[in-house]
Enzyme design. Structure first.
Site, PDB file in Angstrom:
ATOM      1  N   LYS A  91       0.800  -1.218   0.000  1.00 50.50           N
ATOM      2  CA  LYS A  91       0.000   0.000   0.000  1.00 50.50           C
ATOM      3  C   LYS A  91       0.840   1.279   0.000  1.00 50.50           C
ATOM      4  CE  LYS A  91      -2.837   1.561   3.727  1.00 50.50           C
ATOM      5  NZ  LYS A  91      -3.991   1.210   4.562  1.00 50.50           N
ATOM      6  N   ASP A  92       2.019   1.227   0.559  1.00 47.96           N
ATOM      7  CA  ASP A  92       2.869   2.419   0.660  1.00 47.96           C
ATOM      8  C   ASP A  92       3.853   2.539  -0.502  1.00 47.96           C
ATOM      9  OD1 ASP A  92       1.694   3.019   3.104  1.00 47.96           O
ATOM     10  OD2 ASP A  92       3.128   1.788   4.198  1.00 47.96           O
ATOM     11  N   ARG A 141      -9.523   8.565   0.801  1.00 49.35           N
ATOM     12  CA  ARG A 141     -10.235   7.324   0.433  1.00 49.35           C
ATOM     13  C   ARG A 141     -11.175   6.881   1.547  1.00 49.35           C
ATOM     14  NH1 ARG A 141      -9.552   2.064   1.959  1.00 49.35           N
ATOM     15  NH2 ARG A 141      -7.731   2.600   3.196  1.00 49.35           N
ATOM     16  N   ARG A 142     -10.674   6.887   2.779  1.00 48.14           N
ATOM     17  CA  ARG A 142     -11.503   6.469   3.909  1.00 48.14           C
ATOM     18  C   ARG A 142     -12.575   7.508   4.225  1.00 48.14           C
ATOM     19  NH1 ARG A 142      -6.308   4.217   7.290  1.00 48.14           N
ATOM     20  NH2 ARG A 142      -6.534   2.007   6.743  1.00 48.14           N
ATOM     21  N   ARG A 165      -2.309  11.496  14.536  1.00 45.73           N
ATOM     22  CA  ARG A 165      -1.214  10.640  14.076  1.00 45.73           C
ATOM     23  C   ARG A 165      -0.604   9.978  15.294  1.00 45.73           C
ATOM     24  NH1 ARG A 165       3.002  11.072   9.890  1.00 45.73           N
ATOM     25  NH2 ARG A 165       2.716   8.868  10.213  1.00 45.73           N
ATOM     26  N   ARG A 204      -3.160   5.999  18.893  1.00 46.96           N
ATOM     27  CA  ARG A 204      -4.453   6.312  18.268  1.00 46.96           C
ATOM     28  C   ARG A 204      -5.597   5.629  18.978  1.00 46.96           C
ATOM     29  NH1 ARG A 204      -3.411   6.607  11.830  1.00 46.96           N
ATOM     30  NH2 ARG A 204      -1.232   7.171  11.953  1.00 46.96           N
ATOM     31  N   CYS A 253      -1.020   6.440  -2.698  1.00 43.56           N
ATOM     32  CA  CYS A 253      -2.035   5.838  -1.837  1.00 43.56           C
ATOM     33  C   CYS A 253      -2.832   6.898  -1.086  1.00 43.56           C
ATOM     34  CB  CYS A 253      -1.450   4.777  -0.906  1.00 43.56           C
ATOM     35  SG  CYS A 253      -1.033   5.334   0.743  1.00 43.56           S
TER      36      CYS A 253
END
Ligand SMILES: NCc1[nH]cc(CCC(=O)O)c1CC(=O)O
Length: 267
Positions: free
Chosen positions: A61-62, A104-105, A122, A128, A217
């Site tokens: 993904k990265d 995207r989310r 972050r 988190r 991404c």
């Protein structure tokens, strides 16, 4: 994990070279504002090009779509659970503030909770989760990759509830939950045999969408291939699913081009 598989299947001794990337170091940066592209991969690619390492392990993904000259993705470890997990503070059913830096989310979860506002937190996963549980981050929900939680051995967390989201609600990022092994291009065939062919077939098709769309991404587009279905999300199309035939995996670039035209996405 990757070293164990390569060592075992290639019958070689492996030695781990641990590198800290800019993305690891700058935990306070907003990935959206700074541009996440290459932040987690640059230093590892340099080590390959200098011959200090023979293989680099990344979250697929990265991994940017365009790769430094002389490098290639040899393949992938078997993909884990590709879903995103909605993390809700215990007792919350309709989150008012959702923390995510990912367009995207944000766009997809916004369909489920139209009145939610968005913010960013972050820090590492523990931080988190703690902030969602206590509310100190100003958000009552966040989204995390199931694969990331699993790799950290986190199946539950005090004060929050996990809800894995199916593709019907949240299309995972291109390459999500797959670990890529990158190497110098000349060594790719050597490593490929030790890696998972089915994951490669699917992620290669997903990455063809990334190349065609030209985003990293941190754009809102998402594509996720299963054995017979392409799940797709884009600002212009919303969430769509399309059938995939075995032949579609043979020509990833042609398939991505054809399906994007069919969906009416400007490329
Ligand atoms: N965006 C960062 C990132 N890149 C890879 C993972 C872990 C999961 C994976 O391998 O897809 C994560 C964390 C997350 O999105 O929650």
């Amino acid at each position: 994990m990757a070293a164990a598989r390569l060592g075992e299947r290639l019958g070689v001794e492996t030695e781990l070279l641990q590198l800290v990337t800019t993305g690891d170091r700058q935990t306070e940066w907003s990935l959206e504002k700074r541009g996440g592209k290459g932040l987690f991969t640059g230093e590892l690619e340099q080590a390959l090009l200098r011959g200090e390492a023979d293989a680099a392990v990344h979250s697929a993904k990265d991994l940017p779509g365009d790769m430094a000259d002389g490098l290639a993705v040899a393949g992938y470890l078997p993909r884990e659970d590709p879903r995103d997990v909605l993390v809700l503070r215990a007792g919350v059913t309709e989150p008012a503030r959702i923390a995510t830096g990912s367009p995207r989310r944000r766009l997809q979860i916004g369909q489920l909770f139209p009145s939610a506002a968005f913010t960013e937190i972050r820090g590492n996963v523990d931080t988190r989760l703690r902030k969602i549980a206590t509310g100190e981050g100003g958000a009552d929900a966040t989204l995390l990759a199931a694969a990331g939680l699993r790799r950290l051995g986190i199946g539950e967390w005090p004060g929050v509830a996990f809800h894995a989201l199916g593709c019907k609600h949240m299309v995972p990022a291109i390459g999500q939950a797959a670990i890529a092994v990158q190497c110098r291009a000349a060594d790719a065939a050597h490593f490929a045999g030790a890696l998972d062919a089915e994951t490669a077939r699917r992620v290669t098709l997903e990455r063809a969408f990334q190349t065609a769309l030209g985003g990293g991404c941190h754009t809102a587009a998402a594509a996720h291939a299963t054995a017979d279905t392409l799940w797709f999300f884009h600002e212009e199309t919303g969430l769509r699913s399309l059938p995939l035939a075995p032949a579609d995996f043979e020509e990833p670039a042609a398939t991505a081009g054809r399906l994007l035209r069919y969906l009416g996405v400007k490329v």
